[in-house]
Design an enzyme around this catalytic site. Structure first.
Site, PDB file in Angstrom:
ATOM      1  N   LEU A 143      23.986  36.449  49.435  1.00 56.81           N
ATOM      2  CA  LEU A 143      25.361  36.877  49.399  1.00 56.81           C
ATOM      3  C   LEU A 143      25.518  38.110  49.002  1.00 56.81           C
ATOM      4  O   LEU A 143      24.877  38.641  48.231  1.00 56.81           O
ATOM      5  CB  LEU A 143      25.768  35.843  48.598  1.00 56.81           C
ATOM      6  CG  LEU A 143      27.632  36.069  48.520  1.00 56.81           C
ATOM      7  CD1 LEU A 143      28.261  35.535  49.711  1.00 56.81           C
ATOM      8  CD2 LEU A 143      28.101  35.321  47.369  1.00 56.81           C
ATOM      9  N   HIS A 185      40.530  31.768  31.656  1.00 58.64           N
ATOM     10  CA  HIS A 185      39.429  32.879  32.180  1.00 58.64           C
ATOM     11  C   HIS A 185      38.069  32.340  31.932  1.00 58.64           C
ATOM     12  O   HIS A 185      37.345  32.716  32.975  1.00 58.64           O
ATOM     13  CB  HIS A 185      39.805  34.244  31.370  1.00 58.64           C
ATOM     14  CG  HIS A 185      40.968  34.685  31.540  1.00 58.64           C
ATOM     15  ND1 HIS A 185      41.849  34.946  32.907  1.00 58.64           N
ATOM     16  CD2 HIS A 185      41.920  35.214  30.715  1.00 58.64           C
ATOM     17  CE1 HIS A 185      42.996  35.481  32.691  1.00 58.64           C
ATOM     18  NE2 HIS A 185      43.150  35.743  31.597  1.00 58.64           N
ATOM     19  N   ASP A 235      43.985  33.693  40.921  1.00 56.38           N
ATOM     20  CA  ASP A 235      45.235  33.664  40.071  1.00 56.38           C
ATOM     21  C   ASP A 235      45.325  32.275  39.498  1.00 56.38           C
ATOM     22  O   ASP A 235      45.201  31.220  40.180  1.00 56.38           O
ATOM     23  CB  ASP A 235      46.445  34.182  40.938  1.00 56.38           C
ATOM     24  CG  ASP A 235      47.539  34.715  40.400  1.00 56.38           C
ATOM     25  OD1 ASP A 235      47.523  34.626  39.019  1.00 56.38           O
ATOM     26  OD2 ASP A 235      48.501  35.133  40.616  1.00 56.38           O
TER      27      ASP A 235
HETATM   28  C1  FPP Z   1      44.421  35.852  37.178  1.00 56.16           C
HETATM   29  O1  FPP Z   1      45.074  34.907  36.455  1.00 56.16           O
HETATM   30  C2  FPP Z   1      43.298  36.095  36.779  1.00 56.16           C
HETATM   31  C3  FPP Z   1      42.783  37.344  36.222  1.00 56.16           C
HETATM   32  C4  FPP Z   1      43.664  38.328  35.874  1.00 56.16           C
HETATM   33  C5  FPP Z   1      41.270  37.391  35.942  1.00 56.16           C
HETATM   34  C6  FPP Z   1      40.375  36.933  36.899  1.00 56.16           C
HETATM   35  C7  FPP Z   1      38.870  37.047  36.167  1.00 56.16           C
HETATM   36  C8  FPP Z   1      38.068  35.747  36.087  1.00 56.16           C
HETATM   37  C9  FPP Z   1      38.412  34.727  36.879  1.00 56.16           C
HETATM   38  C10 FPP Z   1      36.745  35.865  35.216  1.00 56.16           C
HETATM   39  C11 FPP Z   1      35.856  37.109  35.623  1.00 56.16           C
HETATM   40  C12 FPP Z   1      35.230  37.119  36.852  1.00 56.16           C
HETATM   41  C13 FPP Z   1      33.770  36.914  37.065  1.00 56.16           C
HETATM   42  C14 FPP Z   1      33.357  37.242  38.606  1.00 56.16           C
HETATM   43  C15 FPP Z   1      32.725  36.430  36.273  1.00 56.16           C
HETATM   44  P1  FPP Z   1      46.134  35.107  35.410  1.00 56.16           P
HETATM   45  O2  FPP Z   1      45.844  35.230  34.094  1.00 56.16           O
HETATM   46  O3  FPP Z   1      47.121  36.182  35.857  1.00 56.16           O
HETATM   47  O4  FPP Z   1      47.120  33.693  35.340  1.00 56.16           O
HETATM   48  P2  FPP Z   1      48.741  33.401  35.398  1.00 56.16           P
HETATM   49  O5  FPP Z   1      49.145  33.894  36.459  1.00 56.16           O
HETATM   50  O6  FPP Z   1      48.732  31.868  35.520  1.00 56.16           O
HETATM   51  O7  FPP Z   1      48.987  33.835  33.940  1.00 56.16           O
END
Ligand code: FPP
Length: 238
Positions: free
Chosen positions: A129, A35, A18
């Protein structure tokens, strides 16, 4: 890290990545830049986790609720996952990682579903893994889908209701065969589990950190392992 004989390495670590949006905002960048950086960190942490002796790693990449985000952000996340799956088909033969996607992938674009199937197939017998990525995943949805699968077996006469126990029921989960996580990590200061593995996390230790996911690294992962071991090293501080 093995400073003493009793230092325990969790066998399975589950991570809620997050804070990508806030990381980008702090830099006056679009959310999708967060992201992009988050996916780089995700790849690096796979290597670091394996180096530290973790056998199973599960990431929450896209929840059943994430479709409600602006379309361009959803597209950016799907494109990142698309690229990740495609690149991993070749990479998994080098890094020996077994990749499994959990969640209801039937709602994803057909080409992405195809890459996922191919990656799962080519990496199925890898012995490094064991890596799970949750995409269009919701814990309640997973439980409901498991209930439906069990009910179907009962209807077909292949399963008796009185024979359904925890072990048999878990066999219908997306994570069937995978040990329950020992440790769940959530970055960016939120203290919720947000529908991530509710069944599987019932007895897990939870570690919350204010660090935003794009800033997470091996040192932060080691802090989580120290917490799991019941000790907080303060690195010279108080
Ligand atoms: C939460 O941050 C994150 C997500 C909803 C997406 C997570 C995805 C990735 C890191 C990329 C893909 C993964 C792989 C395995 C290649 P948020 O956007 O909710 O952040 P915020 O709370 O600060 O708005």
């Amino acid at each position: 890290m093995a400073e003493s004989k009793e230092y325990k390495i969790p066998r399975h670590v589950a991570i809620i990545m997050d804070g990508n949006g806030r990381w980008a905002k702090k830099r006056f960048l679009p959310r999708k830049a967060g992201h992009v950086q988050g996916s780089r960190v995700a790849e690096q942490i796979c290597e670091d986790a394996y180096d530290l002796g973790i056998e199973y790693l599960t990431y929450y990449a896209f929840s059943t609720e994430n479709w409600a985000r602006p379309q361009d952000e959803v597209d950016a996340l799907m494109n990142l996952l698309r690229k990740y799956m495609k690149d991993s088909i070749e990479r998994s033969s080098r890094n020996n990682m077994r990749v499994r996607v959990i969640g209801d992938i039937s709602a994803l674009a057909p080409d992405l579903q195809e890459s996922i199937r191919k990656l799962e197939e080519v990496s199925a017998s890898n012995t490094g893994l064991k890596f799970q990525v949750a995409i269009n995943y919701g814990g309640r949805d997973e439980i409901l889908r498991a209930v439906r699968k069990a009910a179907e077996k009962v209807k077909e006469g292949e399963l008796k209701p009185e024979d359904i126990n925890e072990e048999i029921f878990y066999g219908f989960f997306d994570t069937a065969g995978i040990p329950y996580p020992d440790l769940m990590i959530r970055t960016s200061g939120e203290m919720r589990t947000s529908n991530f593995l509710p069944w599987q996390l019932a007895y897990s230790e939870f570690y919350f950190t204010d660090v935003l996911w794009p800033d997470f690294n091996k040192k932060e992962l080691k802090k989580a392992l120290d917490y799991y071991n019941g000790r907080e090293r303060r690195f010279g501080g108080v």
